[in-house]
Design an enzyme around this catalytic site. Sequence first.
Site, PDB file in Angstrom:
ATOM      1  N   GLU A  40       0.797  -1.042   0.827  1.00 61.50           N
ATOM      2  CA  GLU A  40      -0.115   0.073   0.051  1.00 61.50           C
ATOM      3  C   GLU A  40       1.271   1.147   0.163  1.00 61.50           C
ATOM      4  O   GLU A  40       1.473   1.840   1.363  1.00 61.50           O
ATOM      5  CB  GLU A  40      -0.572  -0.060   1.304  1.00 61.50           C
ATOM      6  CG  GLU A  40      -1.754   1.018   0.904  1.00 61.50           C
ATOM      7  CD  GLU A  40      -2.659   1.661   2.666  1.00 61.50           C
ATOM      8  OE1 GLU A  40      -2.728   2.765   2.867  1.00 61.50           O
ATOM      9  OE2 GLU A  40      -3.019   0.398   3.614  1.00 61.50           O
ATOM     10  N   ARG A  44       0.141  10.120   0.999  1.00 60.86           N
ATOM     11  CA  ARG A  44       1.176  11.262   1.621  1.00 60.86           C
ATOM     12  C   ARG A  44       2.641  11.597   1.813  1.00 60.86           C
ATOM     13  O   ARG A  44       2.561  12.940   2.403  1.00 60.86           O
ATOM     14  CB  ARG A  44       1.280  10.459   3.178  1.00 60.86           C
ATOM     15  CG  ARG A  44      -0.484   9.953   3.722  1.00 60.86           C
ATOM     16  CD  ARG A  44       0.046   9.282   5.072  1.00 60.86           C
ATOM     17  NE  ARG A  44      -0.845   7.835   5.328  1.00 60.86           N
ATOM     18  CZ  ARG A  44      -0.792   7.432   6.816  1.00 60.86           C
ATOM     19  NH1 ARG A  44       0.434   7.581   7.494  1.00 60.86           N
ATOM     20  NH2 ARG A  44      -1.855   6.435   6.736  1.00 60.86           N
ATOM     21  N   THR A  68      -4.702   6.132   1.758  1.00 58.01           N
ATOM     22  CA  THR A  68      -5.363   7.399   2.024  1.00 58.01           C
ATOM     23  C   THR A  68      -6.347   7.960   0.503  1.00 58.01           C
ATOM     24  O   THR A  68      -5.573   9.336   0.572  1.00 58.01           O
ATOM     25  CB  THR A  68      -3.847   8.618   2.389  1.00 58.01           C
ATOM     26  OG1 THR A  68      -2.998   7.311   3.213  1.00 58.01           O
ATOM     27  CG2 THR A  68      -4.395   9.372   3.094  1.00 58.01           C
ATOM     28  N   LYS A 128     -11.741  -1.781   5.951  1.00 58.16           N
ATOM     29  CA  LYS A 128     -10.507  -1.580   6.571  1.00 58.16           C
ATOM     30  C   LYS A 128     -10.654  -0.844   8.238  1.00 58.16           C
ATOM     31  O   LYS A 128     -11.569   0.205   8.523  1.00 58.16           O
ATOM     32  CB  LYS A 128      -9.204   0.055   6.404  1.00 58.16           C
ATOM     33  CG  LYS A 128      -8.027   0.697   7.039  1.00 58.16           C
ATOM     34  CD  LYS A 128      -7.360   1.106   6.129  1.00 58.16           C
ATOM     35  CE  LYS A 128      -6.264   2.118   7.255  1.00 58.16           C
ATOM     36  NZ  LYS A 128      -6.147   3.553   5.986  1.00 58.16           N
TER      37      LYS A 128
END
Length: 208
Positions: A40, A44, A68, A128
């Site tokens: 993943e 960011r 994200t 998640k």
Amino acid sequence: MNALELIELSPVMPVIVVRDPGTAVDLARALVAGGIRTLEITLRSAAALDAIAAIQAQVPDAVVGVGTVRTPQQLDAALRAGARFGISPGLTENLARAARDSGIPFLPGVSTASEAMRAAELGFLVQKLFPAEAVGGEALLKAWHGPLPDLIFCPTGGIHAGNAARYLALPNVGCVGGSWLTPAAALEARQWETVTALAREACALAAD
């Protein structure tokens, strides 16, 4: 590949922040060498999309995705870069629609039973749990298993080598997410053997 098949590829899904896109391929190869295939890459950093594209092109044994994700536009950009799955800290109606339309596995973030039920209504049975430790962790997942038996989770947030095995032992956990496989100091020093060793240790957690 569906979301359940995705989370069964590796017991730990590393949550990766790539600062230098030039390290992405070596990092991915180090993780794959240790048995971790699902990666993943979080949005960011400005290098995220370049990292996804490089890994997708040069590390065929890796299944690289994007984390994200907050907007349909971000998901679209990641798809164009080559992302094969998506993960979000939460879920909105627009993002759910874009995720379904994308055709790739997508894990929405949830932290309450109502959010989990709503995500399931929208077609996401693999979710998640985030931030896992902050919202109840193992105890919460145990409590959810009875009333929400059809849901499978990838808890992320506060997961580390010391507690990951306990999460993986739960019947409604398919894998866990965490950043401990890619410590910043090792990445900066390009100590790929350290990353591979951590990946091997993570793979062994599922057998404990």
